[in-house]
Design an enzyme around this catalytic site. Structure first.
Site, PDB file in Angstrom:
ATOM      1  N   ASN A 128       0.825  -1.209   0.000  1.00  0.00           N
ATOM      2  CA  ASN A 128       0.000   0.000   0.000  1.00  0.00           C
ATOM      3  C   ASN A 128       0.856   1.255   0.000  1.00  0.00           C
ATOM      4  O   ASN A 128       0.569   2.226  -0.707  1.00  0.00           O
ATOM      5  CB  ASN A 128      -0.918   0.013   1.225  1.00  0.00           C
ATOM      6  CG  ASN A 128      -2.038  -0.999   1.140  1.00  0.00           C
ATOM      7  OD1 ASN A 128      -2.211  -1.661   0.122  1.00  0.00           O
ATOM      8  ND2 ASN A 128      -2.801  -1.133   2.206  1.00  0.00           N
ATOM      9  N   ARG A 174      -5.634   0.956 -12.836  1.00  0.00           N
ATOM     10  CA  ARG A 174      -4.259   1.175 -12.389  1.00  0.00           C
ATOM     11  C   ARG A 174      -3.562  -0.113 -11.962  1.00  0.00           C
ATOM     12  O   ARG A 174      -4.087  -0.883 -11.167  1.00  0.00           O
ATOM     13  CB  ARG A 174      -4.236   2.187 -11.251  1.00  0.00           C
ATOM     14  CG  ARG A 174      -2.816   2.558 -10.792  1.00  0.00           C
ATOM     15  CD  ARG A 174      -2.850   3.649  -9.769  1.00  0.00           C
ATOM     16  NE  ARG A 174      -3.292   4.910 -10.354  1.00  0.00           N
ATOM     17  CZ  ARG A 174      -3.988   5.843  -9.692  1.00  0.00           C
ATOM     18  NH1 ARG A 174      -4.345   5.623  -8.444  1.00  0.00           N
ATOM     19  NH2 ARG A 174      -4.326   6.970 -10.288  1.00  0.00           N
ATOM     20  N   HIS A 232     -16.045   1.834 -14.683  1.00  0.00           N
ATOM     21  CA  HIS A 232     -15.869   1.160 -13.396  1.00  0.00           C
ATOM     22  C   HIS A 232     -17.115   0.372 -13.002  1.00  0.00           C
ATOM     23  O   HIS A 232     -17.114  -0.347 -12.008  1.00  0.00           O
ATOM     24  CB  HIS A 232     -15.536   2.209 -12.329  1.00  0.00           C
ATOM     25  CG  HIS A 232     -15.014   1.659 -11.047  1.00  0.00           C
ATOM     26  ND1 HIS A 232     -15.721   1.738  -9.859  1.00  0.00           N
ATOM     27  CD2 HIS A 232     -13.859   1.014 -10.748  1.00  0.00           C
ATOM     28  CE1 HIS A 232     -15.015   1.181  -8.898  1.00  0.00           C
ATOM     29  NE2 HIS A 232     -13.886   0.731  -9.398  1.00  0.00           N
ATOM     30  N   TYR A 238     -12.266  -9.962  -0.767  1.00  0.00           N
ATOM     31  CA  TYR A 238     -12.951  -8.669  -0.736  1.00  0.00           C
ATOM     32  C   TYR A 238     -14.415  -8.901  -0.379  1.00  0.00           C
ATOM     33  O   TYR A 238     -15.031  -9.852  -0.853  1.00  0.00           O
ATOM     34  CB  TYR A 238     -12.919  -7.985  -2.105  1.00  0.00           C
ATOM     35  CG  TYR A 238     -11.604  -7.392  -2.535  1.00  0.00           C
ATOM     36  CD1 TYR A 238     -10.386  -7.876  -2.059  1.00  0.00           C
ATOM     37  CD2 TYR A 238     -11.573  -6.351  -3.452  1.00  0.00           C
ATOM     38  CE1 TYR A 238      -9.189  -7.331  -2.477  1.00  0.00           C
ATOM     39  CE2 TYR A 238     -10.371  -5.800  -3.885  1.00  0.00           C
ATOM     40  CZ  TYR A 238      -9.180  -6.302  -3.395  1.00  0.00           C
ATOM     41  OH  TYR A 238      -7.994  -5.763  -3.818  1.00  0.00           O
ATOM     42  N   ARG A 255     -14.022   2.619   4.787  1.00  0.00           N
ATOM     43  CA  ARG A 255     -12.843   1.783   4.994  1.00  0.00           C
ATOM     44  C   ARG A 255     -11.554   2.592   4.975  1.00  0.00           C
ATOM     45  O   ARG A 255     -10.694   2.438   5.819  1.00  0.00           O
ATOM     46  CB  ARG A 255     -12.758   0.709   3.908  1.00  0.00           C
ATOM     47  CG  ARG A 255     -11.633  -0.285   4.155  1.00  0.00           C
ATOM     48  CD  ARG A 255     -11.263  -1.053   2.917  1.00  0.00           C
ATOM     49  NE  ARG A 255     -10.482  -0.238   1.995  1.00  0.00           N
ATOM     50  CZ  ARG A 255     -10.526  -0.351   0.678  1.00  0.00           C
ATOM     51  NH1 ARG A 255     -11.330  -1.215   0.124  1.00  0.00           N
ATOM     52  NH2 ARG A 255      -9.786   0.419  -0.097  1.00  0.00           N
ATOM     53  N   HIS A 299     -15.228  -3.806   0.784  1.00  0.00           N
ATOM     54  CA  HIS A 299     -15.316  -3.229  -0.562  1.00  0.00           C
ATOM     55  C   HIS A 299     -16.750  -2.929  -0.985  1.00  0.00           C
ATOM     56  O   HIS A 299     -16.975  -2.347  -2.039  1.00  0.00           O
ATOM     57  CB  HIS A 299     -14.660  -4.204  -1.558  1.00  0.00           C
ATOM     58  CG  HIS A 299     -14.260  -3.594  -2.852  1.00  0.00           C
ATOM     59  ND1 HIS A 299     -14.924  -3.854  -4.036  1.00  0.00           N
ATOM     60  CD2 HIS A 299     -13.267  -2.727  -3.165  1.00  0.00           C
ATOM     61  CE1 HIS A 299     -14.344  -3.192  -5.022  1.00  0.00           C
ATOM     62  NE2 HIS A 299     -13.339  -2.493  -4.522  1.00  0.00           N
TER      63      HIS A 299
END
EC number: 2.7.4.1
Length: 692
Positions: free
Chosen positions: A57, A413, A443, A476, A572, A600
């Site tokens: 991250n 990405r 998306h 997720y 989150r 998620h």
């Protein structure tokens, strides 16, 4: 004499008081991830995994967010942030926080994780800890596996400092003596081969039944002199440079895939933004490296251990040191049905991953690919993986003569190369592949199947909050809906037309979609709760998303709080809203859940005077999602499904006192742990046991 009672004016808050900086909020989230590495609720190897997640991250944070902020600073751009901080102020605070966090990360690794692993028979041996037999094996491994892949580069006028790949492990070596040409060489750089594992396990016969490992960095360090015959290596120091990895594409490109390929090659060698060295690296060496990479001292990170923790992975043979295995549930109606189409005709089917299996989504596509009555399959793909079963099924469907359309977002990405490969596979199979809309990332998560039944065309759809990635669906949390509701299916059909054609914005019956109607409708929903609260009626909003940064929505939530609307936010990661401020946000509570699974799901709940509105969406409450992406927001109208989402996906999380963190009005996060008189409640663990 009449007394005059003066009423105190409500507090006035400036930008810094009203909003939390986005970049600093990202860092705060990563600090919450880091704390999982010391959480007694987590098994030992899962603690180690959280350390690695923190590293990954942080790598991305520097590659994208810090790199962007650095560009603003270098170019002296006058950017407008909601909180009013300048790029220089933001970079300074990032540096302070990141340095402290990385120091804590290595402290946890060295003082807790490594000693506890050693107690379990798992060791990472240093050079001085190897037996003679182990040293001999390591030397042979170096000679046979490592040395042939090494390319030592001496540093002299004929060999300038090499261009080193982003995040690669490298060594700078100090030397004495002359090379074969009689040159006096003082310094050299040795890049570590990326193809080799960073952790090497010693053979069982050399470890007395224990699990002993040696770092690749240690192996290279020990034998680096072998790469410089006739010379002596007097020092060998690890280093790693992080570079700007953001991609910049103009909107007038003729071929998006080709333009992306060009940009991807440049990503490996972008502007340096961070240098990591081992703590034993001498001052004159790291100062030399800083100069070569054009970095300042505050961009240097000296670490007490391997500089590439993100790759510190190995197949440790200790299942009892991991989470108990979980087998996702398949809904009963799907177990009983001979084919998925008959099950979907009976009722809408809500899937809550990873507690429920992702396999019904794959089943829908597989049956559609093989069913002679199916005419067409359309699907969006954001992150699916190059070896995805879904991609193979779509290719099979195209070869079977189905009309297959795939809307692939090439610019997802760090998945760009994978998505280009997916596009090639599907195009070769005969599918129609489009890359969405230039300037807007696609998306939305949608599948549409068109099937001929009794001389009529019937549509089947899947809409979700998460990617069509079977691996991610295991870790997720996401919602997905299998439906034959013809209004919803018609809306999905129209959005696909919008994505593949060049027409005007389509009007939808049920779905909200960005960048057109979603933001304005969310503002309207909040306004409705404000009106109800002012009329003295109960008013409540619960929002569960990954991130909240969009200023108009934040200000509208502040307005709702001032009107008396009770607001619960389950965020989150990034949250720029500041809760608990008197006269502004005292009716807003913000919590974050960080646990075994990555949260998620995106769920929006509005009480609406008892006629509750519940939506599931692919969109976070961020500027990019609401204005620069194609997103879909799905109304949940079935009463039973509404109740289930509220109880399991919202109320359950609001009760969590094991994995939750509460955002304070000063911007800090406080761990919300049950006291002795409270019953422990772990939201994710409850779902592992409660899903039927």
């Amino acid at each position: 004499m009449n007394s005059v009672v003066t009423q105190a004016s409500p507090p006035v808050y400036g930008q810094v008081e009203r909003y939390i900086n986005r970049e600093l909020s990202i860092l705060d989230f990563n600090l919450r991830v880091l704390e999982q590495a010391v959480d007694p609720l987590n098994p030992l190897l899962e603690k180690l995994n959280f350390l690695l997640i923190f590293s990954r991250n942080l790598d991305e944070f520097f590659e994208i967010r810090v790199a962007t902020m650095l560009e603003h600073f270098v170019q002296e751009r006058d950017i407008q942030t909601a909180d009013g901080l300048s790029p220089q102020e933001i970079l300074h605070q990032i540096s302070e926080t990141a340095h402290a966090a990385i120091e804590r990360q290595y402290q946890i690794l060295n003082e807790q994780i490594f000693p506890q692993l050693r107690e379990e028979g798992i060791s990472f041996l240093r050079r001085g800890e190897l037996t003679q037999a182990q040293s001999n094996w390591v030397k042979k491994y170096f000679q046979e596996q490592v040395a042939p892949a090494l390319t030592p580069i001496s540093l002299d006028p004929a060999h300038p400092f090499p261009r080193l790949v982003n995040k690669s492990l490298n060594f700078i070596v100090t030397l004495e003596g002359k090379d074969a040409f009689g040159r006096q060489i003082d310094l050299a750089v040795v890049p570590a081969p990326h193809s080799l594992p960073r952790v090497v396990r010693l053979p069982d016969e050399l470890t007395e039944g224990k699990e002993h490992h040696v770092m690749l960095s240690s192996i290279i360090h020990t034998h680096v002199s072998d790469s410089f015959p006739g010379m002596t290596a007097t020092g060998c120091y690890q280093f790693r440079v992080t570079r700007n990895a953001d991609l910049t594409l103009t909107e007038d490109v003729e071929d998006l895939a080709e333009a992306l390929k060009d940009e991807l090659s440049s990503r490996r060698f972008g502007r340096a933004v961070r240098l990591e060295v081992n703590k034993n690296c001498p001052t004159h060496i790291y100062e030399y490296l800083l100069k070569e990479f054009d970095l300042d001292t505050h961009q240097l990170y000296r670490v007490d251990g391997p500089v590439n923790l993100a790759r510190l992975v190995s197949d440790f043979k200790r299942p009892y040191l991991r989470y108990e295995p979980h087998t996702p549930v398949i809904p009963k109606i799907l177990k009983k049905s001979a084919n998925i189409f008959s099950a979907m005709q009976k009722q809408d089917i809500l899937l809550h991953h990873p507690f429920e299996s992702f396999s019904p989504v794959i089943r829908l596509l597989r049956e559609a690919a093989q069913d002679p009555h199916v005419l067409a399959i359309k699907q969006t793909l954001y992150r699916s993986g190059a070896n995805s079963e879904i991609v193979q099924i779509l290719a099979e469907a195209a070869r079977n003569g189905k009309e297959v359309t795939a809307v692939i977002e090439l610019r997802a990405r760090f998945d760009e190369e994978s998505n280009i490969a997916v596009a090639n596979v599907l195009q070769e199979a005969g599918a129609v592949v489009v890359y969405g809309i230039v300037g807007y990332k696609t998306h939305a998560k949608m599948i549409l199947v068109v099937r001929r039944e009794n001389q009529k065309l019937v549509r089947y759809a899947h809409l979700g909050t998460g990617n069509y990635h079977a691996g991610n669906a295991k870790i997720y949390t996401d919602y997905g809906l299998l439906t034959t509701n013809q209004d919803l299916c018609e809306d999905v059909h129209r959005i696909f037309q919008e994505l593949t054609g060049m027409g005007k914005m389509v009007k939808l019956k049920k779905l909200l979609h960005a960048p057109f109607t979603l933001h304005s409708q969310l503002m309207n929903f909040i306004e409705n709760e404000i009106v109800l609260a002012k009329a003295g009626k109960p008013a409540k909003i619960i929002i569960k998303v990954n991130a909240l940064t969009e200023v108009q929505l934040i200000n509208k939530l502040y307005e709702a709080s001032q009107a008396g609307v009770k607001i619960e936010l389950i965020i989150r990661s990034i949250c720029c809203l500041r809760p608990g401020l008197a006269g502004l946000s005292e009716n807003i509570r913000v919590r974050s859940i960080v646990g075994r699974f990555l949260e998620h799901t995106r769920v929006y709940y509005f009480y609406n005077n008892g006629d509750t509105r519940v939506y599931c969406s692919s969109a976070d409450w961020m500027e990019r999602n609401l204005f620069k992406r194609v997103e879909v927001c799905l109304p949940i109208e079935n009463t039973g499904l509404k109740k289930r989402i509220y109880q399991q996906g919202l109320e359950n999380y609001l009760m969590d006192n094991q994995q939750s963190w509460l955002l304070q009005s000063d911007g800090s996060w406080c761990r919300n742990i049950s006291t002795e008189d409270q019953k422990p409640h772990n939201a994710q663990q409850m779902l592992l046991g409660d899903i039927i």
